[in-house]
Structures are given as C-alpha cells and as structure tokens.
Design a protein around this motif. Structure first.
Motif, short mmCIF file in Angstrom:
data_model
loop_
_atom_site.label_atom_id
_atom_site.label_comp_id
_atom_site.label_asym_id
_atom_site.label_seq_id
_atom_site.Cartn_x
_atom_site.Cartn_y
_atom_site.Cartn_z
N GLU A 63 44.49 34.98 28.87
CA GLU A 63 43.15 34.70 29.36
C GLU A 63 42.64 35.92 30.13
O GLU A 63 43.41 36.55 30.86
N PRO A 64 41.37 36.26 29.99
CA PRO A 64 40.83 37.37 30.77
C PRO A 64 40.99 37.11 32.27
O PRO A 64 40.88 35.97 32.72
N VAL A 65 41.31 38.18 33.01
CA VAL A 65 41.54 38.08 34.46
C VAL A 65 40.69 39.10 35.20
O VAL A 65 40.26 40.10 34.63
N SER A 66 40.49 38.85 36.48
CA SER A 66 39.80 39.83 37.33
C SER A 66 40.74 40.99 37.61
O SER A 66 41.96 40.86 37.45
N ILE A 67 40.20 42.09 38.08
CA ILE A 67 41.04 43.26 38.37
C ILE A 67 41.99 42.95 39.53
O ILE A 67 43.14 43.38 39.51
N SER A 68 41.55 42.18 40.50
CA SER A 68 42.44 41.88 41.63
C SER A 68 43.63 41.03 41.18
O SER A 68 44.75 41.25 41.63
N ALA A 69 43.40 40.08 40.28
CA ALA A 69 44.50 39.26 39.76
C ALA A 69 45.47 40.11 38.95
O ALA A 69 46.69 39.96 39.05
N PHE A 70 44.93 41.05 38.17
CA PHE A 70 45.79 41.90 37.36
C PHE A 70 46.60 42.86 38.23
O PHE A 70 47.78 43.08 37.98
N VAL A 71 46.00 43.42 39.26
CA VAL A 71 46.72 44.33 40.17
C VAL A 71 47.85 43.58 40.87
O VAL A 71 48.92 44.12 41.06
N TYR A 72 47.61 42.33 41.21
CA TYR A 72 48.66 41.51 41.82
C TYR A 72 49.86 41.42 40.87
O TYR A 72 51.01 41.57 41.30
N THR A 73 49.59 41.21 39.58
CA THR A 73 50.65 41.13 38.57
C THR A 73 51.40 42.45 38.46
O THR A 73 52.62 42.46 38.34
N ILE A 74 50.67 43.56 38.49
CA ILE A 74 51.30 44.89 38.43
C ILE A 74 52.21 45.10 39.64
O ILE A 74 53.36 45.53 39.51
N ASN A 75 51.71 44.76 40.82
CA ASN A 75 52.46 44.99 42.05
C ASN A 75 53.70 44.12 42.18
O ASN A 75 54.57 44.38 43.01
N GLU A 76 53.83 43.09 41.35
CA GLU A 76 55.05 42.27 41.35
C GLU A 76 56.25 43.07 40.84
O GLU A 76 57.39 42.69 41.07
N MET A 83 57.66 51.04 48.49
CA MET A 83 56.62 51.71 47.74
C MET A 83 55.25 51.12 48.08
O MET A 83 55.12 49.91 48.28
N LYS A 84 54.25 51.99 48.11
CA LYS A 84 52.88 51.54 48.34
C LYS A 84 52.40 50.75 47.13
O LYS A 84 52.73 51.07 46.00
N LYS A 85 51.61 49.73 47.40
CA LYS A 85 51.05 48.92 46.32
C LYS A 85 49.89 49.67 45.67
O LYS A 85 49.20 50.46 46.31
N LEU A 86 49.69 49.38 44.40
CA LEU A 86 48.51 49.86 43.69
C LEU A 86 47.34 49.02 44.17
O LEU A 86 47.48 47.82 44.40
N LYS A 87 46.19 49.64 44.35
CA LYS A 87 45.00 48.93 44.80
C LYS A 87 44.00 48.81 43.66
O LYS A 87 43.88 49.71 42.83
N ALA A 88 43.28 47.72 43.66
CA ALA A 88 42.25 47.50 42.63
C ALA A 88 41.22 48.62 42.66
O ALA A 88 40.73 49.05 41.62
#
Length: 168
Positions: A63-76, A83-88
């Motif tokens: 399902e299409p997601v917002s950038i903030s939801a996707f960045v959360y998935t990446i940072n998992e 390590m610093k988290k990636l930011k939207a």
C-alpha cells in the motif's frame, strides 16, 4: 614461467565479491566523512549508512505510504544507539534537488512539498487529506516503485545531505 594456471575460486565467489563491494563502499563513505579513528568520540553516533544486506531487509509496503512512515521502516534496520537515524527531510530535500518534488507556499505562509510530473514516473503521487480544522491538503504517497527507488538511492541521499549540512 612455469606454464601452470591457477584458478582461485575464493576470488570468484559471489559472496566474497559482495563483501568486498560493501567494504569498498564503507571505505568510500569514511573517506567522504574525513574519517580519522584517533578522533572518534565514542559518545557520538555514526552517520546513517545501510549495507546491501540491510537494504534488502527493508520492508516495502504494498500500500502507498507517507515518507515519514517509510523512513520509520528504514530506520528499523539500524542500531539507533550507535547510528543517527535517517530523516524524512533528508529524502525530501534530495527529491527536491533532483526534480521529483517542488515546494509551494500557501497564503498562510506554510510550505508544502508537492509531487512533480517526474515524481509520478517513479510512483510518488498526492493524496487528499483533511485536517481537524477542516482544511484540505495533499500528502505525497510513495508506492512500491517509489520505495524501491529511494532504497536504491539511499547512499546518494545520505551523503548528499551530509555535504549540505557541512557547507551551509
């Protein structure tokens, strides 16, 4: 010369080639960051980086997601204690610099990033939302193709934004 040829299967191993490519990528990142082991402060976090294996573990939403939801998935995929988290904003800034997003300002002074025609070609599209106050606005949604596109460009996104932060 003896006339004998030696085949080294260790050097031809695809697993070893991947490890060497990852090592080269990490060294390249360290050189870009002006890495000096004697100056490492153990309290500071490392800059965001994902190797090939970790990139493959990022869950892509059907399902299409917002950038903030996707960045959360990446940072998992990172150890956020080290390590610093990636930011939207790092991703959206890179997308703007490459013509996928465009920033507009509403009459109230609020700025919004909107998808361009180029963004539609990779799977970024607007979706109408409504605020609690009843104001309608667009949210950029990222389909499977857009999520893969971002994953494929993570190294470029994270290093571009590091350079921007250093030189501003």
């Amino acid at each position: 010369k003896t006339g004998y040829s030696i085949e080294d299967s260790v050097l031809k191993s695809s697993f070893n080639k991947r490890i060497l490519l990852d090592a080269a990528s990490i060294i390249d990142q360290l050189l870009k960051l002006d890495f000096n082991p004697s100056r490492i402060d153990k309290r500071k976090k490392y800059a965001f980086f994902l190797d090939c294996e970790k990139k493959q573990m990022i869950e892509i939403s059907r399902e299409p997601v917002s950038i903030s939801a996707f960045v959360y998935t990446i940072n998992e995929q990172i150890d956020n204690k080290k390590m610093k988290k990636l930011k939207a904003t790092q991703i959206t800034t890179w997308l703007m610099e490459n013509g996928y997003l465009h920033e507009i300002e509403h009459s109230d002074g609020r700025k919004f990033k909107i998808a361009t025609k180029k963004a539609e070609t990779i799977g970024i599209f607007p979706s109408k939302r409504q605020s609690k106050c009843g104001r309608e606005y667009d949210v950029n949604m990222y389909d499977e193709n857009a999520q893969r596109f971002i994953i494929d460009h993570l190294e470029e996104i994270s290093t571009t934004n590091i350079e921007i932060c250093w030189y501003k």
